[in-house]
Motif scaffolding. Structure first.
Motif, mmCIF file in Angstrom:
data_model
loop_
_atom_site.group_PDB
_atom_site.id
_atom_site.type_symbol
_atom_site.label_atom_id
_atom_site.label_comp_id
_atom_site.label_asym_id
_atom_site.label_seq_id
_atom_site.Cartn_x
_atom_site.Cartn_y
_atom_site.Cartn_z
ATOM 1 N N ILE A 398 0.840 -1.190 0.000
ATOM 2 C CA ILE A 398 0.000 0.000 0.000
ATOM 3 C C ILE A 398 0.878 1.244 0.000
ATOM 4 O O ILE A 398 1.791 1.381 0.828
ATOM 5 N N ALA A 399 0.609 2.164 -0.900
ATOM 6 C CA ALA A 399 1.382 3.406 -0.986
ATOM 7 C C ALA A 399 0.888 4.391 0.070
ATOM 8 O O ALA A 399 -0.317 4.599 0.228
ATOM 9 N N VAL A 400 1.821 4.985 0.806
ATOM 10 C CA VAL A 400 1.493 6.002 1.808
ATOM 11 C C VAL A 400 2.490 7.144 1.700
ATOM 12 O O VAL A 400 3.595 6.984 1.172
ATOM 13 N N ARG A 404 1.791 8.644 6.606
ATOM 14 C CA ARG A 404 1.140 7.342 6.492
ATOM 15 C C ARG A 404 -0.290 7.456 5.961
ATOM 16 O O ARG A 404 -1.116 6.584 6.195
ATOM 17 N N ARG A 405 -0.585 8.518 5.220
ATOM 18 C CA ARG A 405 -1.879 8.651 4.558
ATOM 19 C C ARG A 405 -1.864 7.883 3.245
ATOM 20 O O ARG A 405 -0.885 7.923 2.507
ATOM 21 N N THR A 406 -2.963 7.179 2.969
ATOM 22 C CA THR A 406 -3.105 6.484 1.702
ATOM 23 C C THR A 406 -3.779 7.412 0.687
ATOM 24 O O THR A 406 -4.087 8.564 1.002
ATOM 25 N N ARG A 410 -9.452 9.843 4.367
ATOM 26 C CA ARG A 410 -9.683 9.385 5.743
ATOM 27 C C ARG A 410 -9.137 7.989 6.014
ATOM 28 O O ARG A 410 -9.546 7.331 6.965
ATOM 29 N N VAL A 411 -8.192 7.518 5.199
ATOM 30 C CA VAL A 411 -7.594 6.187 5.402
ATOM 31 C C VAL A 411 -6.079 6.316 5.479
ATOM 32 O O VAL A 411 -5.447 6.879 4.579
ATOM 33 N N TRP A 412 -5.507 5.797 6.564
ATOM 34 C CA TRP A 412 -4.067 5.754 6.780
ATOM 35 C C TRP A 412 -3.627 4.281 6.838
ATOM 36 O O TRP A 412 -4.455 3.388 7.013
ATOM 37 N N ALA A 413 -2.347 4.027 6.715
ATOM 38 C CA ALA A 413 -1.850 2.643 6.783
ATOM 39 C C ALA A 413 -0.420 2.642 7.308
ATOM 40 O O ALA A 413 0.303 3.644 7.211
ATOM 41 N N GLY A 414 -0.008 1.509 7.861
ATOM 42 C CA GLY A 414 1.357 1.387 8.368
ATOM 43 C C GLY A 414 1.725 -0.060 8.625
ATOM 44 O O GLY A 414 0.887 -0.961 8.509
ATOM 45 N N GLY A 415 2.966 -0.283 8.974
ATOM 46 C CA GLY A 415 3.433 -1.634 9.240
ATOM 47 C C GLY A 415 3.934 -2.321 7.986
ATOM 48 O O GLY A 415 4.212 -1.681 6.965
ATOM 49 N N ILE A 434 3.031 7.703 14.023
ATOM 50 C CA ILE A 434 2.992 8.779 13.025
ATOM 51 C C ILE A 434 1.586 8.927 12.465
ATOM 52 O O ILE A 434 1.060 10.042 12.332
ATOM 53 N N ALA A 435 0.954 7.802 12.147
ATOM 54 C CA ALA A 435 -0.408 7.852 11.615
ATOM 55 C C ALA A 435 -1.369 8.432 12.638
ATOM 56 O O ALA A 435 -2.251 9.238 12.284
ATOM 57 N N ALA A 436 -1.233 8.044 13.907
ATOM 58 C CA ALA A 436 -2.133 8.552 14.949
ATOM 59 C C ALA A 436 -2.029 10.064 15.075
ATOM 60 O O ALA A 436 -3.044 10.761 15.227
#
Length: 446
Positions: A398-400, A404-406, A410-415, A434-436
């Motif tokens: 997943i690109a962020v 860490r925003r996709t 309103r969708v973030w991702a990480g890990g 960071i996303a939080a």
């Protein structure tokens, strides 16, 4: 796999084999070790830590016997600091950057000191953090692994309510299901999850599968924000003849079974075990196979030792447990006998003049009654069912952006599923943090 299932050891033998790889420090030993720290002003160990723990500060706390304060310093930066103290490759991160390493060739035992401090707090059952006033905002987190848990905890501290959707019956992700048993003993992963949840404001709903029970687009409409910490749920295949034979298994599946087994003696383990791969999963699988009673365990990797994903320390752990490491060999076919694996054929490899891996034409066979595949994991496309077309991808992940925003609003991702950095617990925790912060800023209208 009945013919290789065997109680080869006593219950006491198994208990010893899967006890702590590194025993915890005593109070006296911790204070003595803390006194070795030079408390550098521009500490390189802090720079090397993905979560930027103030390492000199927490070590000063141990040195002055303010262990609670030390634990607070750690957990404020890394809420999964207890796990990271046990599994982080400190030799290439904080300890690898320690000034003491240049002076006397022995870095300060930062990982052991971090474990000493966090264990002190957990053993007292104290929740040192408090929530900010409720904001009335609700965030969905998919995946109760390190990234999801870190994101959820940080958001809850900021006053938001969080619902975590998790497909497995326990939270923790790879901390619970994918790490060698001797690294995470005494149900520590669940104790850490319980500690994190005791803050309040976080609910975990188990048995919920992304792409089946819930979908990213729907969550984005139902919640104020969404964080995807879905990890890498698929496993790569060897794509060679004989892979379907009985006795050929995915290492991650076996490790999960081992971690959840009430009686380790019931697990099927062969006498001649071959593990394909060169990362930490291969090391964990091979070492545990040996400790379960396998007579001959060999890790086979297609490149050289300098290319292995497993650190030098991890390789040493395997070798001191009696595991052989065969380099520069690629599997070409798995040999069977009556539907069961009986051996595996390899071909020697080399780097050609362009630096590309090439086969040499020279082959050899290793006897094997069990073969474990540890050749990497991948993102399961079905997890993003109904949303993939709206989520930009970077290769297979997943690109962020840096927050860490996709690409989806309103969708973030990480890990691991984003792959911005190494696939490490500590990196996933930092992604969640960071996303939080970015989600909180968004919810505050900034």
């Amino acid at each position: 796999m009945g013919d290789i299932r065997s109680h080869r050891r006593t219950a006491d033998d198994y208990a010893k084999a899967f006890a702590d790889l590194e025993p915890p420090l005593s109070r006296k030993a911790a204070i003595v070790e803390a006194s070795r720290c030079l408390f550098c002003y521009d500490a390189p160990c802090v720079e090397a830590c993905p979560t930027s723990i103030d390492i000199p500060r927490f070590i000063r706390g141990i040195q002055t016997d303010n262990v609670r304060g030390a634990a607070m310093t750690i957990l404020d930066a890394n809420i999964l600091g207890g796990t990271c103290a046990r599994v982080c490759p400190t030799e290439i991160l904080c300890e690898g950057s320690c000034v003491r390493l240049d002076q006397d060739h022995e870095p300060v035992m930062i990982g052991a000191l971090q474990r000493y401090a966090t264990d002190y707090l957990f053993e007292r059952g104290e929740q040192p953090f408090t929530r900010a006033p409720a904001t009335g905002r609700k965030v969905a987190v998919v995946g109760a692994g390190p990234a999801g848990l870190a994101c959820a905890h940080h958001l809850a501290r900021l006053g938001h309510d969080v619902v975590i959707f998790e497909k497995k019956p326990k939270g923790g992700g790879l901390n619970e299901y994918g790490i060698a048993t001797y690294k995470m003993t005494n149900d520590f992963a669940q104790r850490e999850v319980d500690f994190l949840l005791s803050l309040g404001g976080i609910e975990i709903r188990h048995g919920v599968v992304l792409g089946m029970d819930v979908h990213v687009a729907d969550l984005a409409e139902q919640y104020d924000a969404v964080f995807l910490g879905i990890g890498m749920g698929g496993t790569n295949a060897l794509r060679i003849e004989g892979e379907e034979l009985d006795g050929v298994m995915n290492a991650v599946v076996f490790i999960e079974s081992l971690r959840q087994a009430a009686d380790k003696g019931e697990l099927p383990i062969g006498r001649d075990v071959v593990v394909i791969g060169g990362g930490n999963t291969a090391i964990d699988m091979a070492t545990q196979a040996k400790r379960l009673g396998a007579e001959n365990v060999t890790i086979v990797y297609r490149r050289g030792v300098e290319h292995m994903g497993a650190t030098g320390y991890e390789q040493e752990v395997a070798q001191t447990n009696g595991v052989k490491i065969q380099l520069w060999a690629a599997p070409v076919r798995i040999l069977g006998d009556g539907g069961r694996v009986a051996g595996i054929e390899f071909e020697y490899t080399r780097l050609d003049e362009r630096g590309t891996l090439a086969l040499t034409g020279e082959r050899f066979v290793l006897p094997a009654d069990q073969v474990f595949k540890a050749v990497g994991q991948n993102l399961v496309a079905a997890d993003l069912n109904g949303s993939a077309e709206r989520l930009a991808m970077a290769g297979s992940k997943i690109a962020v952006d840096t927050d860490r925003r996709t690409s989806m609003p309103r969708v973030w991702a990480g890990g691991d599923a984003t792959g911005l950095d190494q696939d490490l617990t500590v990196v996933a925790v930092e992604d969640g943090k960071i996303a939080a912060r970015s989600i909180h800023s968004f919810l505050a209208g900034n």
